[in-house]
Design a protein around this motif. Structure first.
Motif, PDB file in Angstrom:
ATOM      1  N   UNK A 181       0.840  -1.206   0.000  1.00  0.00           N
ATOM      2  CA  UNK A 181       0.000   0.000   0.000  1.00  0.00           C
ATOM      3  C   UNK A 181       0.873   1.254   0.000  1.00  0.00           C
ATOM      4  N   UNK A 182       2.000   1.203   0.722  1.00  0.00           N
ATOM      5  CA  UNK A 182       2.928   2.343   0.760  1.00  0.00           C
ATOM      6  C   UNK A 182       3.872   2.373  -0.441  1.00  0.00           C
ATOM      7  N   UNK A 183       3.687   1.445  -1.377  1.00  0.00           N
ATOM      8  CA  UNK A 183       4.491   1.359  -2.601  1.00  0.00           C
ATOM      9  C   UNK A 183       5.986   1.293  -2.307  1.00  0.00           C
ATOM     10  N   UNK A 184       6.336   0.486  -1.301  1.00  0.00           N
ATOM     11  CA  UNK A 184       7.741   0.265  -0.969  1.00  0.00           C
ATOM     12  C   UNK A 184       8.378   1.328  -0.110  1.00  0.00           C
ATOM     13  N   UNK A 185       7.635   2.357   0.268  1.00  0.00           N
ATOM     14  CA  UNK A 185       8.203   3.428   1.101  1.00  0.00           C
ATOM     15  C   UNK A 185       8.361   2.996   2.554  1.00  0.00           C
ATOM     16  N   UNK A 186       7.701   1.908   2.932  1.00  0.00           N
ATOM     17  CA  UNK A 186       7.903   1.308   4.247  1.00  0.00           C
ATOM     18  C   UNK A 186       8.172  -0.173   4.024  1.00  0.00           C
ATOM     19  N   UNK A 187       8.842  -0.791   4.988  1.00  0.00           N
ATOM     20  CA  UNK A 187       9.195  -2.199   4.804  1.00  0.00           C
ATOM     21  C   UNK A 187       8.228  -3.113   5.538  1.00  0.00           C
ATOM     22  N   UNK A 188       8.115  -4.305   5.026  1.00  0.00           N
ATOM     23  CA  UNK A 188       7.276  -5.327   5.644  1.00  0.00           C
ATOM     24  C   UNK A 188       7.756  -5.585   7.072  1.00  0.00           C
ATOM     25  N   UNK A 189       9.052  -5.708   7.252  1.00  0.00           N
ATOM     26  CA  UNK A 189       9.616  -6.003   8.572  1.00  0.00           C
ATOM     27  C   UNK A 189       9.337  -4.859   9.546  1.00  0.00           C
ATOM     28  N   UNK A 190       9.610  -3.636   9.118  1.00  0.00           N
ATOM     29  CA  UNK A 190       9.388  -2.475   9.988  1.00  0.00           C
ATOM     30  C   UNK A 190       7.940  -2.333  10.398  1.00  0.00           C
ATOM     31  N   UNK A 191       7.040  -2.449   9.439  1.00  0.00           N
ATOM     32  CA  UNK A 191       5.618  -2.326   9.744  1.00  0.00           C
ATOM     33  C   UNK A 191       5.131  -3.504  10.593  1.00  0.00           C
ATOM     34  N   UNK A 192       5.685  -4.684  10.335  1.00  0.00           N
ATOM     35  CA  UNK A 192       5.323  -5.854  11.131  1.00  0.00           C
ATOM     36  C   UNK A 192       5.748  -5.705  12.581  1.00  0.00           C
ATOM     37  N   UNK A 193       6.924  -5.110  12.813  1.00  0.00           N
ATOM     38  CA  UNK A 193       7.403  -4.871  14.179  1.00  0.00           C
ATOM     39  C   UNK A 193       6.509  -3.856  14.880  1.00  0.00           C
ATOM     40  N   UNK A 194       6.161  -2.791  14.190  1.00  0.00           N
ATOM     41  CA  UNK A 194       5.261  -1.789  14.781  1.00  0.00           C
ATOM     42  C   UNK A 194       3.933  -2.441  15.162  1.00  0.00           C
ATOM     43  N   UNK A 195       3.412  -3.261  14.276  1.00  0.00           N
ATOM     44  CA  UNK A 195       2.152  -3.955  14.543  1.00  0.00           C
ATOM     45  C   UNK A 195       2.293  -4.886  15.746  1.00  0.00           C
ATOM     46  N   UNK A 196       3.397  -5.621  15.791  1.00  0.00           N
ATOM     47  CA  UNK A 196       3.639  -6.537  16.906  1.00  0.00           C
ATOM     48  C   UNK A 196       3.732  -5.800  18.235  1.00  0.00           C
ATOM     49  N   UNK A 197       4.409  -4.653  18.243  1.00  0.00           N
ATOM     50  CA  UNK A 197       4.492  -3.848  19.467  1.00  0.00           C
ATOM     51  C   UNK A 197       3.116  -3.324  19.868  1.00  0.00           C
ATOM     52  N   UNK A 198       2.343  -2.908  18.866  1.00  0.00           N
ATOM     53  CA  UNK A 198       0.990  -2.420  19.146  1.00  0.00           C
ATOM     54  C   UNK A 198       0.103  -3.543  19.694  1.00  0.00           C
TER      55      UNK A 198
ATOM     56  N   UNK B 141      -5.821  -7.399  -7.642  1.00  0.00           N
ATOM     57  CA  UNK B 141      -5.468  -6.224  -8.452  1.00  0.00           C
ATOM     58  C   UNK B 141      -4.084  -6.353  -9.070  1.00  0.00           C
ATOM     59  N   UNK B 142      -3.504  -7.548  -8.998  1.00  0.00           N
ATOM     60  CA  UNK B 142      -2.240  -7.815  -9.676  1.00  0.00           C
ATOM     61  C   UNK B 142      -1.008  -7.689  -8.812  1.00  0.00           C
ATOM     62  N   UNK B 143      -1.148  -7.341  -7.551  1.00  0.00           N
ATOM     63  CA  UNK B 143      -0.001  -7.243  -6.645  1.00  0.00           C
ATOM     64  C   UNK B 143       0.169  -8.584  -5.942  1.00  0.00           C
ATOM     65  N   UNK B 144       1.363  -8.859  -5.455  1.00  0.00           N
ATOM     66  CA  UNK B 144       1.577 -10.060  -4.652  1.00  0.00           C
ATOM     67  C   UNK B 144       2.235  -9.629  -3.345  1.00  0.00           C
ATOM     68  N   UNK B 145       1.429  -9.344  -2.320  1.00  0.00           N
ATOM     69  CA  UNK B 145       1.986  -8.868  -1.056  1.00  0.00           C
ATOM     70  C   UNK B 145       2.994  -9.829  -0.431  1.00  0.00           C
ATOM     71  N   UNK B 146       2.906 -11.106  -0.756  1.00  0.00           N
ATOM     72  CA  UNK B 146       3.811 -12.092  -0.173  1.00  0.00           C
ATOM     73  C   UNK B 146       5.250 -11.914  -0.626  1.00  0.00           C
ATOM     74  N   UNK B 147       5.456 -11.273  -1.768  1.00  0.00           N
ATOM     75  CA  UNK B 147       6.835 -11.040  -2.226  1.00  0.00           C
ATOM     76  C   UNK B 147       7.258  -9.586  -2.063  1.00  0.00           C
TER      77      UNK B 147
ATOM     78  N   UNK C  41       7.289  -4.647  -5.696  1.00  0.00           N
ATOM     79  CA  UNK C  41       8.202  -4.741  -6.839  1.00  0.00           C
ATOM     80  C   UNK C  41       7.770  -3.796  -7.952  1.00  0.00           C
ATOM     81  N   UNK C  42       6.825  -2.923  -7.646  1.00  0.00           N
ATOM     82  CA  UNK C  42       6.319  -1.981  -8.626  1.00  0.00           C
ATOM     83  C   UNK C  42       4.880  -2.309  -8.978  1.00  0.00           C
ATOM     84  N   UNK C  43       4.276  -1.426  -9.766  1.00  0.00           N
ATOM     85  CA  UNK C  43       2.892  -1.670 -10.169  1.00  0.00           C
ATOM     86  C   UNK C  43       2.784  -2.953 -10.989  1.00  0.00           C
ATOM     87  N   UNK C  44       1.611  -3.600 -10.961  1.00  0.00           N
ATOM     88  CA  UNK C  44       1.461  -4.870 -11.675  1.00  0.00           C
ATOM     89  C   UNK C  44       1.698  -4.780 -13.172  1.00  0.00           C
TER      90      UNK C  44
END
Length: 141
Positions: free
Chosen positions: A46-63, A115-121, A124-127
């Protein structure tokens, strides 16, 4: 008070229902055990790579430790809706995430996939973007 409906952006329906977790069993399984992973994947795309999966996951885990993780995911649901013009509102987003967090995360993950994105990877840019050309290992010197 007369509202001019011509200037309101068209709202589209979600491609996936809130309770369609069974369509992607692996995402459902990961989300039930480690929702911070699914949230991080969604946030990165959703942030188009401006935030990382790991960073956001840690914030979520702390929350999660103080039981306000649903606020983080609620904000990203609103961003996702805005990005694709999906129906809904901020109050509904909060209610959905507060009451049914795993289903909401699975729905958002599935929506991005439809919508053509693969959040699991990750981002990597728009679909419809051309694939990134990787240089052969011999050329990386």
């Amino acid at each position: 008070m007369d509202i001019d409906h011509r200037h309101r952006p068209q709202q589209h329906t979600w491609n996936n229902g809130l309770c369609n977790c069974g369509e992607d069993v692996s995402t459902c399984f990961v989300t039930c055990l480690l929702p911070c992973v699914t949230f991080g994947q969604i946030a990165e795309v959703v942030d188009e790579g401006k935030s990382s999966c790991v960073g956001q996951g840690i914030i979520y885990g702390l929350a999660m430790m103080i039981q306000c993780h649903w606020l983080c995911s609620c904000m990203y649901r609103e961003k996702l809706r805005s990005k694709f013009g999906l129906r809904g509102d901020a109050c509904g987003d909060c209610c959905i995430h507060c009451c049914c967090e795993p289903c909401a995360l699975c729905q958002e993950h599935a929506e991005l996939k439809s919508r053509g994105y693969n959040p699991s990877i990750g981002w990597i840019g728009p679909p419809n973007a051309p694939p990134v050309q990787m240089m052969p290992p011999s050329m990386n010197k």
